[in-house]
Design an enzyme around this catalytic site. Structure first.
Site, PDB file in Angstrom:
ATOM      1  N   HIS A  72     -13.796  56.309 -31.604  1.00 31.38           N
ATOM      2  CA  HIS A  72     -14.365  55.117 -32.256  1.00 31.38           C
ATOM      3  C   HIS A  72     -13.243  54.267 -32.831  1.00 31.38           C
ATOM      4  CE1 HIS A  72     -13.821  56.630 -36.445  1.00 31.38           C
ATOM      5  NE2 HIS A  72     -14.060  57.812 -35.913  1.00 31.38           N
ATOM      6  N   ASP A  74     -14.003  51.815 -35.354  1.00 32.72           N
ATOM      7  CA  ASP A  74     -14.278  51.397 -36.730  1.00 32.72           C
ATOM      8  C   ASP A  74     -13.609  52.371 -37.688  1.00 32.72           C
ATOM      9  OD1 ASP A  74     -16.243  53.368 -35.882  1.00 32.72           O
ATOM     10  OD2 ASP A  74     -17.315  52.990 -37.754  1.00 32.72           O
ATOM     11  N   GLU A 137     -19.267  54.287 -35.780  1.00 33.27           N
ATOM     12  CA  GLU A 137     -19.376  55.743 -35.925  1.00 33.27           C
ATOM     13  C   GLU A 137     -19.423  56.169 -37.384  1.00 33.27           C
ATOM     14  OE1 GLU A 137     -17.838  59.925 -36.324  1.00 33.27           O
ATOM     15  OE2 GLU A 137     -17.029  58.049 -37.132  1.00 33.27           O
TER      16      GLU A 137
END
Length: 375
Positions: A72, A74, A137
């Site tokens: 991920h 983020d 996530e």
């Protein structure tokens, strides 16, 4: 480690992808362009304003399912403490690459992307590789949910999750059940509290009970489930009786426990004054250590560790909670260069030596998969 890996990691860290509020758009667009230049087929898909996922493929010519990597882009917020180093990836000192998301987990994404490029000839002569790169996530696998709901996941033969493990192969992680508990009372003037019903007092009674609540039995590998009240809100002003309070509960579970049962038991324990709703419901992940591919991953990783590798799990959750059921439960290993203890920390860093190890190990696993008989 190639300079390309470090450069790519720093470029990914340079994008502010803090979640909340969540904004992967620029970072995903940059990464999509980078991957396309390297020969990947790339699909970007949105799941909200400035929220994006990415699926990248290198197709093989041999029958069989591709090897998959997931990560991920983020990150969590910076926190309230002052950082000594640039949280956006420009600082290197000795063996450390600093930045929010360096361990969790942009450095890993850079390492497995470059490993795929390095071994592209073997991939194209083999069964291929897929990279599933998500947003959202950190707030409960929102991006993974969107990919699943849209039916965009390709079939895969095995899954490598690049979350921080200090390059120790991990076969699973705990599940996460996040619950919101609410109490409702009756407002009144603070000088006449007898005319109201104080929702904070009702919540306090519930909190007293929850301290003694047992979510369930211990698991042989994951041990006892844990419970933590992480947030509480109640009241509007000091001179009124509060008529609403809510507190949020984080329960980490194992495969032997059913989340519906835990929620029902907690509802019964807290009584009629408390209403419970589910915020996040992610099952535990546990792959069989005896699986042939997982045994091969252990053999590859053993040289990085002095002690004999043992079955190990992590307490955090990953996108694998949702991806594995949607992918029909391929074998899965969690393996990344980040330091588990640095995730979400001030002055987060990834060791450059771990990053170099990861790039090499990912490359070996890629080539192993392409020549294997796994389907």
């Amino acid at each position: 480690m190639t300079g390309v890996t470090l450069s790519l990691a720093q470029q990914l860290l340079g994008f502010n992808t803090i979640n909340p509020p969540g904004d992967e758009a620029a970072c995903m667009a940059f990464f999509a362009d980078w991957l396309q230049v390297q020969g990947f087929d790339v699909t970007l898909s949105g799941f909200g304003e400035k929220r994006f996922n990415l699926i990248a493929r290198l197709h093989g010519s041999k029958p069989g399912k591709p090897l998959a990597f997931t990560g991920h882009l983020d990150t969590v917020p910076l926190g309230n403490q002052t950082w000594q180093y640039d949280p956006f990836g420009s600082d290197l000192t000795s063996d450390r690459l600093y930045g929010r998301g360096s361990s969790d987990m942009k450095a890993a994404v850079a390492a497995f992307a470059v490993a795929c490029v390095t071994h592209q000839a073997a991939i194209r002569a083999g069964k291929g590789v897929v990279m599933i790169i998500t947003g959202g996530e950190e707030t409960g696998c929102d991006g993974a949910k969107a990919l699943i709901d849209a039916g965009e996941l390709p079939p895969v033969g095995a899954l490598i999750v690049g979350e921080p493990t200090a390059n120790y192969p991990v076969i699973g992680h705990k599940g996460a059940l996040w619950l919101r508990c609410e109490t409702r009372g009756k407002t009144a003037h603070g000088a006449m509290p007898e005319l109201g019903i104080n929702a904070i007092y009702l919540a306090t009674e519930a909190l007293g009970k929850i301290q003694h609540f047992e979510p369930g039995a211990a698991h042989p590998l994951m041990k006892k489930p844990t419970l933590n009240v992480g947030r509480i809100r109640g009241g509007l002003n000091i001179n009124s009786v509060p008529d609403h309070t809510e507190f949020d509960v984080d329960i980490r579970t194992a495969p032997n426990l059913q989340h519906a049962t835990i929620r029902q038991n907690l509802t019964t324990a807290l009584g009629d004054n408390v209403t419970i709703s589910t915020l996040v419901d992610l099952p535990a992940v546990l792959s069989p250590q005896e699986n042939g591919w997982i045994s091969g991953v252990y053999r590859r990783c053993q040289k990085l560790h002095s002690a004999t590798l043992e079955a190990k799990i992590m307490p955090y959750f990953t996108d694998a909670s949702l991806l594995l059921p949607a992918l029909e439960h391929p074998p899965c290993i969690i393996l990344g260069p980040g330091e588990p203890g640095m995730a979400h920390q001030t002055d987060e860093y990834c060791l450059l030596s771990r990053l170099e190890e990861a790039e090499i190990i990912y490359g070996e696993l890629i080539t192993d998969w392409q020549s294997s008989e796994e389907v």
